[in-house]
Scaffold this motif. Structure first.
Motif, PDB file in Angstrom:
ATOM      1  N   TRP A   1       7.337   2.600  24.578  1.00  0.00           N
ATOM      2  CA  TRP A   1       7.732   1.257  24.142  1.00  0.00           C
ATOM      3  C   TRP A   1       7.949   1.207  22.638  1.00  0.00           C
ATOM      4  O   TRP A   1       8.881   0.616  22.150  1.00  0.00           O
ATOM      5  N   ARG A   2       7.017   1.880  21.919  1.00  0.00           N
ATOM      6  CA  ARG A   2       7.121   1.859  20.461  1.00  0.00           C
ATOM      7  C   ARG A   2       8.436   2.462  20.015  1.00  0.00           C
ATOM      8  O   ARG A   2       9.137   1.892  19.205  1.00  0.00           O
ATOM      9  N   SER A   3       8.772   3.621  20.533  1.00  0.00           N
ATOM     10  CA  SER A   3       9.993   4.262  20.049  1.00  0.00           C
ATOM     11  C   SER A   3      11.209   3.460  20.489  1.00  0.00           C
ATOM     12  O   SER A   3      12.190   3.349  19.773  1.00  0.00           O
ATOM     13  N   GLU A   4      11.107   2.868  21.642  1.00  0.00           N
ATOM     14  CA  GLU A   4      12.188   2.024  22.139  1.00  0.00           C
ATOM     15  C   GLU A   4      12.391   0.838  21.187  1.00  0.00           C
ATOM     16  O   GLU A   4      13.492   0.495  20.796  1.00  0.00           O
TER      17      GLU A   4
ATOM     18  N   VAL B   1       3.063  -3.361  16.888  1.00  0.00           N
ATOM     19  CA  VAL B   1       2.856  -3.256  18.322  1.00  0.00           C
ATOM     20  C   VAL B   1       1.363  -3.160  18.560  1.00  0.00           C
ATOM     21  O   VAL B   1       0.706  -2.251  18.066  1.00  0.00           O
ATOM     22  N   ARG B   2       0.869  -4.116  19.247  1.00  0.00           N
ATOM     23  CA  ARG B   2      -0.563  -4.143  19.472  1.00  0.00           C
ATOM     24  C   ARG B   2      -0.920  -3.144  20.574  1.00  0.00           C
ATOM     25  O   ARG B   2      -0.329  -3.170  21.647  1.00  0.00           O
ATOM     26  N   GLU B   3      -1.806  -2.283  20.247  1.00  0.00           N
ATOM     27  CA  GLU B   3      -2.244  -1.319  21.261  1.00  0.00           C
ATOM     28  C   GLU B   3      -3.112  -2.041  22.287  1.00  0.00           C
ATOM     29  O   GLU B   3      -4.125  -2.635  21.943  1.00  0.00           O
ATOM     30  N   PRO B   4      -2.722  -2.043  23.517  1.00  0.00           N
ATOM     31  CA  PRO B   4      -3.566  -2.727  24.500  1.00  0.00           C
ATOM     32  C   PRO B   4      -4.935  -2.059  24.553  1.00  0.00           C
ATOM     33  O   PRO B   4      -5.027  -0.828  24.551  1.00  0.00           O
ATOM     34  N   ALA B   5      -5.953  -2.881  24.574  1.00  0.00           N
ATOM     35  CA  ALA B   5      -7.311  -2.355  24.511  1.00  0.00           C
ATOM     36  C   ALA B   5      -7.592  -1.367  25.640  1.00  0.00           C
ATOM     37  O   ALA B   5      -8.240  -0.350  25.446  1.00  0.00           O
ATOM     38  N   TYR B   6      -7.049  -1.672  26.815  1.00  0.00           N
ATOM     39  CA  TYR B   6      -7.368  -0.809  27.957  1.00  0.00           C
ATOM     40  C   TYR B   6      -6.751   0.571  27.823  1.00  0.00           C
ATOM     41  O   TYR B   6      -7.059   1.461  28.577  1.00  0.00           O
ATOM     42  N   ALA B   7      -5.831   0.741  26.836  1.00  0.00           N
ATOM     43  CA  ALA B   7      -5.261   2.073  26.656  1.00  0.00           C
ATOM     44  C   ALA B   7      -6.301   3.020  26.092  1.00  0.00           C
ATOM     45  O   ALA B   7      -6.168   4.229  26.189  1.00  0.00           O
ATOM     46  N   LEU B   8      -7.307   2.453  25.464  1.00  0.00           N
ATOM     47  CA  LEU B   8      -8.281   3.285  24.777  1.00  0.00           C
ATOM     48  C   LEU B   8      -9.547   3.507  25.578  1.00  0.00           C
ATOM     49  O   LEU B   8     -10.297   4.429  25.320  1.00  0.00           O
ATOM     50  N   VAL B   9      -9.811   2.669  26.507  1.00  0.00           N
ATOM     51  CA  VAL B   9     -11.062   2.811  27.255  1.00  0.00           C
ATOM     52  C   VAL B   9     -10.790   3.023  28.736  1.00  0.00           C
ATOM     53  O   VAL B   9      -9.758   2.610  29.259  1.00  0.00           O
ATOM     54  N   ALA B  10     -11.739   3.645  29.356  1.00  0.00           N
ATOM     55  CA  ALA B  10     -11.633   3.818  30.800  1.00  0.00           C
ATOM     56  C   ALA B  10     -11.899   2.475  31.467  1.00  0.00           C
ATOM     57  O   ALA B  10     -12.617   1.638  30.921  1.00  0.00           O
ATOM     58  N   PRO B  11     -11.319   2.260  32.649  1.00  0.00           N
ATOM     59  CA  PRO B  11     -11.592   1.004  33.318  1.00  0.00           C
ATOM     60  C   PRO B  11     -13.076   0.906  33.679  1.00  0.00           C
ATOM     61  O   PRO B  11     -13.728   1.910  33.950  1.00  0.00           O
TER      62      PRO B  11
END
Lengths: 122, 425
Positions: B71-74, B86-96
């Motif tokens: 998305w960022r490069s797009e 671009v806000r990094e979604p929090a769930y991208a960094l943590v396991a569910p």
């Protein structure tokens, strides 16, 4: 299902075309190739050098003999092929029908299905 | 874990991770690419560094990161002059969280239906199912179909575009969708199975893997829809058919027909599982086409030899099958069974109408079955001509060799051309 589309045309016919006709002809080929590439149907293909460059090898007596020229002295010669992988024989014939050699009457395409290594239990 | 076990794990997790990603972000196309990249990363890293404690969370994190990178490069491309955070979604960094256990089964089902979408052609459905649900790489799918990887990659890309263009949504199928589109899903699974089915030797080992993959996917589907008789029937049919694998080809890769197979080499475990599935399903499910074909396969599997097969029961099952799913290819098989009960003439009589059916009139299977029945009827000349016609009509090399061999055994008997010009036929 894989099909080989064999292109048969009269050698040298391209030389007789005007610049414009030639550009249109190759433009059509490029367009079809682009479409088949994008649809994931194109498996491969090649254009052959002029039949004057051909050599034919056949048994003469008890040894193979090499002669200059193509196998058949016919008006139309085998000029190239493309292999496609498509869902129906109708689709293969449709691709062949759009090839400029057919559309413009310079030659014909022969649609041949490829043999497969799989088979059903009998 | 061995690399084989890691691959099995990755393949099982692939549709779950993809389902989660699509539910969170939409964009099936981009999500599918991201999952594929995450799978490749795992296939490289896990064997060396060990399998992470939460493999699915690992895959989800990596895939999400790939997706946001994309998305960022797009975005950067589109809004080059504008600085956009671009806000990094929090769930991208943590396991569910542990309690966020997704309904993985529903996702797999939704994916299967999406991959078998009516907007797609047959080969596109197969390719997409193998990748998105099966977790196979494009290279593996290309090898199995004997096409260049670039061709397969384009086919998959185009299939995903088509699905988006058709406005398909990623959602568990409604009961009506399920009813209408389940046959297409089963057909794709069966197609994958038959593509690998007889390619069990020599250079075609990659294709044999398709059979195993089809069984794995159908088993998954059976786990999700245990109450569907047709899904059960298809799984049983595959198991019972695949059980012949070791006996189906001779040392040179030649086809060995069912009647001549060494039944001691059949896979007893697969057969007993298949028979159990069929027998149970027939008690609670109305008989559908796959369940009936499985029932026929079960009768064959129970017989100690071709002669001692309960052909009467097979004829009865074919009669039922022909009634609920009339199809000339079924009539062909029915004719063989009828010949075993009532003699070859009765079988041949059943074939006659197929000459006028455009689906079978020029089909090599009609000529092959006719050849077999003519041979049984004591007409070697006509049988030989029919075998040769069938051999010319098939595009399968092993079938062609088999049919030519049958014809050669009848050599010396002048082939009688039934349709020879000038004979007034």
């Amino acid at each position: 299902m894989k099909y080989m589309l064999l292109i048969w045309n009269r050698p040298g016919f391209v030389e007789e075309l005007s610049e414009q006709e030639r550009a249109a002809l190759f433009g059509e080929v490029d367009e079809i190739m682009k479409e088949l590439t994008e649809s994931g149907e194109l498996v491969g293909g090649a254009a052959l050098a002029d039949p004057s460059q051909a050599r034919t090898v056949r048994l003469s007596g008890d040894r193979p003999e090499v002669t200059d020229g193509p196998f058949l002295e016919s008006k139309e010669q085998f000029a190239g092929y493309l292999t496609v992988d498509c869902d129906s024989p109708q689709r293969a014939a449709e691709i062949a029908a759009r090839w400029p050699d057919v559309r413009r009457g310079f030659g014909a395409l022969e649609v041949r299905q490829l043999m497969d290594d799989a088979g059903t239990e009998m | 874990m061995t690399s084989r076990e890691i691959e099995d794990l990755l393949r099982a997790l692939a549709p779950q991770v993809l389902g989660l990603l699509v539910r969170r972000h939409g964009q099936f196309d981009a999500a599918e690419d991201a999952v594929q990249e995450a799978l490749l990363a795992a296939a490289v890293q896990w064997p060396e560094q060990g399998v992470p404690d939460h493999p699915r969370a690992w895959l989800l994190t990596v895939a999400t990161r790939r997706l946001t990178d994309e998305w960022r490069s797009e975005r950067a491309r589109r809004d080059r002059e504008v600085a956009v955070a671009v806000r990094e979604p929090a769930y991208a960094l943590v396991a569910p969280a542990a309690d966020e256990e997704p309904p993985a089964g529903d996702d797999t089902l939704a994916l299967l239906f999406l991959c078998c979408h009516p907007a797609l052609g047959r080969s596109a459905r197969v390719a997409l199912t193998l990748r998105a649900v099966g977790g196979l790489t494009t290279a593996q799918i290309a090898r199995a179909h004997l096409v260049p990887e670039a061709t397969m990659s384009q086919r998959i890309r185009r299939a995903k575009q088509r699905i988006e263009a058709a406005g398909a949504r990623f959602a568990p199928p409604s009961p009506q969708d399920r009813h209408e589109r389940l046959p297409a899903v089963l057909q794709v699974l069966y197609l994958i199975f038959s593509e690998g089915h007889t390619a069990s030797v020599g250079p075609d080992l990659h294709r044999a893997e398709l059979t195993a993959e089809a069984i794995r996917l159908t088993r998954t589907l059976h786990g999700l829809l245990p109450d569907d008789g047709e899904v059960t029937g298809l799984l049983a049919l595959m198991l019972l058919t695949d059980a012949h694998r070791a006996a189906r080809t001779g040392p040179g890769g030649e086809l060995v027909p069912l009647a001549e197979q060494d039944r001691g080499r059949w896979d007893a475990t697969a057969i007993s599982t298949g028979i159990d599935l069929v027998t149970t399903a027939l008690t609670w499910s109305p008989p559908g086409p796959y369940l009936l074909q499985a029932a026929i396969a079960a009768v064959h599997a129970e017989a100690p030899s071709a002669e001692l097969t309960d052909w009467r029961q097979i004829v009865a099952l074919y009669r039922l099958l022909a009634r609920i799913a009339p199809n000339p290819m079924i009539t062909l098989n029915q004719a063989v069974a009828v010949a075993m009960v009532d003699g070859p003439r009765a079988g041949l009589a059943l074939l006659a109408p197929l000459d006028d059916d455009e689906r079978t009139a020029r089909h090599h299977r009609l000529a092959a079955v006719r050849a077999h029945l003519l041979e049984l009827a004591g007409e070697p000349g006509a049988a030989r001509a029919a075998y040769l016609a069938a051999a010319r009509g098939t595009t399968s090399l092993p079938e062609q060799r088999y049919l030519e061999l049958r014809a050669a055994r009848l050599a010396g008997h002048a082939p009688v051309r039934r349709d020879a010009p000038g004979t007034g036929g």
